[in-house]
Design an enzyme around this catalytic site. Structure first.
Site, PDB file in Angstrom:
ATOM      1  N   ASP A   1      38.927  12.812 -11.545  1.00  0.00           N
ATOM      2  CA  ASP A   1      37.709  12.851 -12.139  1.00  0.00           C
ATOM      3  C   ASP A   1      37.193  11.618 -12.844  1.00  0.00           C
ATOM      4  O   ASP A   1      36.238  11.781 -13.906  1.00  0.00           O
ATOM      5  CB  ASP A   1      37.323  14.075 -12.973  1.00  0.00           C
ATOM      6  CG  ASP A   1      38.457  14.381 -13.978  1.00  0.00           C
ATOM      7  OD1 ASP A   1      39.029  13.266 -14.317  1.00  0.00           O
ATOM      8  OD2 ASP A   1      38.711  15.683 -14.281  1.00  0.00           O
TER       9      ASP A   1
ATOM     10  N   GLU B   1      43.473  16.175  -6.034  1.00  0.00           N
ATOM     11  CA  GLU B   1      43.205  17.261  -7.350  1.00  0.00           C
ATOM     12  C   GLU B   1      41.645  17.759  -7.353  1.00  0.00           C
ATOM     13  O   GLU B   1      41.020  17.386  -8.095  1.00  0.00           O
ATOM     14  CB  GLU B   1      43.529  16.466  -8.778  1.00  0.00           C
ATOM     15  CG  GLU B   1      43.903  17.615  -9.647  1.00  0.00           C
ATOM     16  CD  GLU B   1      44.144  16.862 -10.967  1.00  0.00           C
ATOM     17  OE1 GLU B   1      43.448  15.860 -11.388  1.00  0.00           O
ATOM     18  OE2 GLU B   1      44.865  17.424 -11.805  1.00  0.00           O
TER      19      GLU B   1
ATOM     20  N   GLU C   1      33.836  14.037 -17.286  1.00  0.00           N
ATOM     21  CA  GLU C   1      34.532  14.246 -15.917  1.00  0.00           C
ATOM     22  C   GLU C   1      34.281  15.603 -15.258  1.00  0.00           C
ATOM     23  O   GLU C   1      34.178  15.544 -13.797  1.00  0.00           O
ATOM     24  CB  GLU C   1      35.988  14.699 -16.468  1.00  0.00           C
ATOM     25  CG  GLU C   1      36.913  13.422 -17.083  1.00  0.00           C
ATOM     26  CD  GLU C   1      36.321  12.852 -18.542  1.00  0.00           C
ATOM     27  OE1 GLU C   1      35.678  13.488 -19.187  1.00  0.00           O
ATOM     28  OE2 GLU C   1      36.693  11.728 -19.027  1.00  0.00           O
TER      29      GLU C   1
ATOM     30  N   HIS D   1      42.591  12.533 -27.393  1.00  0.00           N
ATOM     31  CA  HIS D   1      41.748  11.234 -27.005  1.00  0.00           C
ATOM     32  C   HIS D   1      40.527  11.851 -26.497  1.00  0.00           C
ATOM     33  O   HIS D   1      39.498  10.880 -26.104  1.00  0.00           O
ATOM     34  CB  HIS D   1      42.656  10.512 -26.084  1.00  0.00           C
ATOM     35  CG  HIS D   1      42.554  11.054 -24.603  1.00  0.00           C
ATOM     36  ND1 HIS D   1      43.360  12.404 -24.478  1.00  0.00           N
ATOM     37  CD2 HIS D   1      41.884  10.711 -23.537  1.00  0.00           C
ATOM     38  CE1 HIS D   1      43.036  12.445 -22.973  1.00  0.00           C
ATOM     39  NE2 HIS D   1      42.307  11.411 -22.588  1.00  0.00           N
TER      40      HIS D   1
ATOM     41  N   ARG E   1      36.955  12.326 -25.258  1.00  0.00           N
ATOM     42  CA  ARG E   1      35.473  11.974 -26.024  1.00  0.00           C
ATOM     43  C   ARG E   1      34.741  12.918 -26.708  1.00  0.00           C
ATOM     44  O   ARG E   1      34.164  12.531 -27.710  1.00  0.00           O
ATOM     45  CB  ARG E   1      34.681  11.590 -24.487  1.00  0.00           C
ATOM     46  CG  ARG E   1      34.084  10.176 -24.517  1.00  0.00           C
ATOM     47  CD  ARG E   1      33.228  10.002 -23.218  1.00  0.00           C
ATOM     48  NE  ARG E   1      33.947   9.089 -22.467  1.00  0.00           N
ATOM     49  CZ  ARG E   1      33.731   7.861 -22.190  1.00  0.00           C
ATOM     50  NH1 ARG E   1      32.780   7.330 -23.227  1.00  0.00           N
ATOM     51  NH2 ARG E   1      34.360   6.780 -21.560  1.00  0.00           N
TER      52      ARG E   1
ATOM     53  N   HIS F   1      46.046   7.294 -28.825  1.00  0.00           N
ATOM     54  CA  HIS F   1      45.459   6.708 -27.666  1.00  0.00           C
ATOM     55  C   HIS F   1      44.841   5.480 -27.935  1.00  0.00           C
ATOM     56  O   HIS F   1      44.609   5.159 -29.313  1.00  0.00           O
ATOM     57  CB  HIS F   1      44.325   7.388 -27.302  1.00  0.00           C
ATOM     58  CG  HIS F   1      43.829   7.442 -25.930  1.00  0.00           C
ATOM     59  ND1 HIS F   1      42.767   6.517 -25.897  1.00  0.00           N
ATOM     60  CD2 HIS F   1      43.929   7.727 -24.563  1.00  0.00           C
ATOM     61  CE1 HIS F   1      42.077   6.584 -24.715  1.00  0.00           C
ATOM     62  NE2 HIS F   1      43.052   7.293 -23.616  1.00  0.00           N
TER      63      HIS F   1
HETATM   64  N1  UDP Z   1      50.861  10.137 -20.993  1.00  0.00           N
HETATM   65  C1  UDP Z   1      51.665   8.969 -21.067  1.00  0.00           C
HETATM   66  N2  UDP Z   1      52.062   8.574 -22.261  1.00  0.00           N
HETATM   67  C2  UDP Z   1      51.433   8.973 -23.593  1.00  0.00           C
HETATM   68  C3  UDP Z   1      50.494   9.968 -23.372  1.00  0.00           C
HETATM   69  C4  UDP Z   1      50.536  10.731 -22.276  1.00  0.00           C
HETATM   70  O1  UDP Z   1      52.379   8.557 -20.234  1.00  0.00           O
HETATM   71  O2  UDP Z   1      51.675   8.250 -24.577  1.00  0.00           O
HETATM   72  C5  UDP Z   1      50.782  10.750 -19.691  1.00  0.00           C
HETATM   73  C6  UDP Z   1      50.954  12.415 -19.662  1.00  0.00           C
HETATM   74  O3  UDP Z   1      52.367  12.421 -19.264  1.00  0.00           O
HETATM   75  C7  UDP Z   1      49.864  12.642 -18.752  1.00  0.00           C
HETATM   76  C8  UDP Z   1      48.832  11.598 -18.794  1.00  0.00           C
HETATM   77  O4  UDP Z   1      49.320  10.627 -19.491  1.00  0.00           O
HETATM   78  O5  UDP Z   1      50.544  12.760 -17.263  1.00  0.00           O
HETATM   79  C9  UDP Z   1      47.492  12.376 -19.451  1.00  0.00           C
HETATM   80  O6  UDP Z   1      46.426  11.281 -19.570  1.00  0.00           O
HETATM   81  P1  UDP Z   1      45.476  11.510 -20.575  1.00  0.00           P
HETATM   82  O7  UDP Z   1      45.922  12.388 -21.731  1.00  0.00           O
HETATM   83  O8  UDP Z   1      45.099   9.970 -21.034  1.00  0.00           O
HETATM   84  O9  UDP Z   1      44.553  11.935 -19.708  1.00  0.00           O
HETATM   85  P2  UDP Z   1      43.728  13.494 -18.998  1.00  0.00           P
HETATM   86  O10 UDP Z   1      45.294  14.111 -18.214  1.00  0.00           O
HETATM   87  O11 UDP Z   1      43.159  14.195 -20.047  1.00  0.00           O
HETATM   88  O12 UDP Z   1      42.992  12.997 -17.925  1.00  0.00           O
END
Ligand code: UDP
Length: 374
Positions: free
Chosen positions: A98, A120, A134, A215, A217, A246
């Site tokens: 997304d 997904e 998203e 993180h 928004r 982040h």
């Molecule tokens: N993640 C990572 N390092 C970090 C924090 C998160 O590799 O320091 C990974 C985590 O395992 C997950 C993904 O990043 O698979 C999540 O990303 P994020 O939280 O940025 O985005 P969202 O899932 O909310 O789209």
């Protein structure tokens, strides 16, 4: 017959994590030619994951500029991806999730009548403003896509209820779980190390580790309140907090000011994916507003408290291994205390289960695409 040409477009760390197993599975199919285009929406974080998976992008648009607005980003993405589609002329465009990159790639493909494949698909919070933008992005992609790979039955049902024909929806599981189990197994077999987390586990030996990420928004206005909750938690001597920050400077500034001086808090740079998986595996509880982390924690048997009012991932909530705690300091602190002090409450949430996938989503996705290419 010539191979079907698939163009995979991705721009951020979560897309790279969830698409690297898919790209690998696609590349095992001789009938499919898979071209990878990265937009560079999250430059450093994206590159880390692709390096880990040994994937070299065929096209790198490197579109990120600091502080750009959503409109400016969308404009650059549409122009950049549109030119790639004109040059590469793929038979299908594959996007995941997304993000702005996924939405703009879907739109560019649609403008050229190239079928869009959505990995997904079907996650819905039901609220266009949570998570924002998203929820809007994924609804737009669903409208434009020709094939929808849903991670769960809930997601497939959401797509059907929006009028998408069942024959275009395939329930595959979430490829993020493929990535997670692959990396967890590498760590457990010691084929891959996570020295940063091994050091922290040693430094905080005897304390229960709370892993925190924040993180989103829509949570930027609540950072101070979340930081207050973490200060309350850090007052306990039996707990340590590990929080990868982040790159958004606004997020880092608030948490550094509030927590930097506390001996049982480690604020780190964003962790490489294997280090983050090692942190999830080593921790006692997860506190997060992330989407992907809500899927990963239950698969590793870690209770996850979700700092949101709604979630597009209701399966963990329904199973009782995830809980929505919002962003109010008192609520977060109370829920953490309950898990830390009530063994029965902890045991009820710490059941390993994987409502989001069994680690074999990518193979299923590749099989459907091979079938569709005939
Ligand atoms: N993640 C990572 N390092 C970090 C924090 C998160 O590799 O320091 C990974 C985590 O395992 C997950 C993904 O990043 O698979 C999540 O990303 P994020 O939280 O940025 O985005 P969202 O899932 O909310 O789209």
């Amino acid at each position: 017959m010539s191979a079907q040409r698939l163009l995979v477009v991705l721009g951020t760390r979560p897309e790279a994590i969830k698409l690297f197993p898919v790209i690998r599975s696609l590349r095992e199919q001789p009938a499919l030619e898979t071209v990878v285009c990265v937009t560079g929406q999250h430059r450093a974080l994206l590159d880390q994951v692709l390096d880990l998976a040994d994937i070299r992008p065929d096209i790198d648009l490197d579109l990120m500029t600091p502080g750009q607005s959503l409109d400016a980003l969308a404009g650059r993405l549409l122009n950049g991806i549109g030119a790639v589609l004109d040059a590469e002329r793929p038979d299908r465009v594959i996007v995941q999730g997304d993000t702005a990159s996924a939405k703009c790639a879907a739109l560019s493909a649609y403008y050229r009548r190239i079928p869009v494949v959505h990995v997904e698909a079907g996650l819905r919070s039901g609220d266009l403003h949570h998570p924002w933008p998203e929820e809007g992005n994924r609804r737009i992609i669903a409208t434009l896509a020709d094939l929808h790979f849903a991670p769960t039955e809930n997601a497939a049902a959401a797509l059907r209820s929006e009028g998408i024909h069942a024959s275009r929806i395939h329930m595959t599981g979430n490829s993020g779980i493929d990535a997670l189990l692959h990396v967890r197994d590498l760590l457990r077999s010691k084929a891959r190390r996570a020295p940063a987390i091994e050091d922290l586990a040693e430094r905080f030996a005897g304390r229960r580790i709370v892993a925190v990420t924040c993180h989103r928004r829509e949570n930027l206005g609540a950072l101070a309140s979340i930081a207050d909750a973490l200060r309350m938690l850090a007052a306990r001597t039996d707990v340590a907090i590990v929080m990868p920050l982040h790159p958004n400077p606004e997020v880092g500034a608030v948490f550094r000011t509030a927590l930097e001086d506390l001996p049982n808090v480690a604020l780190t740079d964003p962790l490489d994916y294997p280090d983050f998986v090692a942190l999830l595996d080593a921790c006692y509880v997860v506190l997060t507003d992330s989407g992907g982390v809500q899927e990963e924690a239950p698969a590793l048997g870690k209770p996850v408290l979700v700092m949101r009012e709604t979630t597009e991932r209701p399966e963990g909530i329904a199973a009782g291994t995830a809980r929505l705690v919002g962003t109010e300091a008192g609520c977060i602190a109370d829920e953490l205390a309950r898990l830390l002090d009530a063994p029965a409450a902890y045991a009820a949430m710490a059941r390993a289960h994987s409502p989001y996938g069994d680690g074999r989503a990518s193979g299923r996705i590749a099989a459907v695409l091979r079938q569709e290419s005939r």
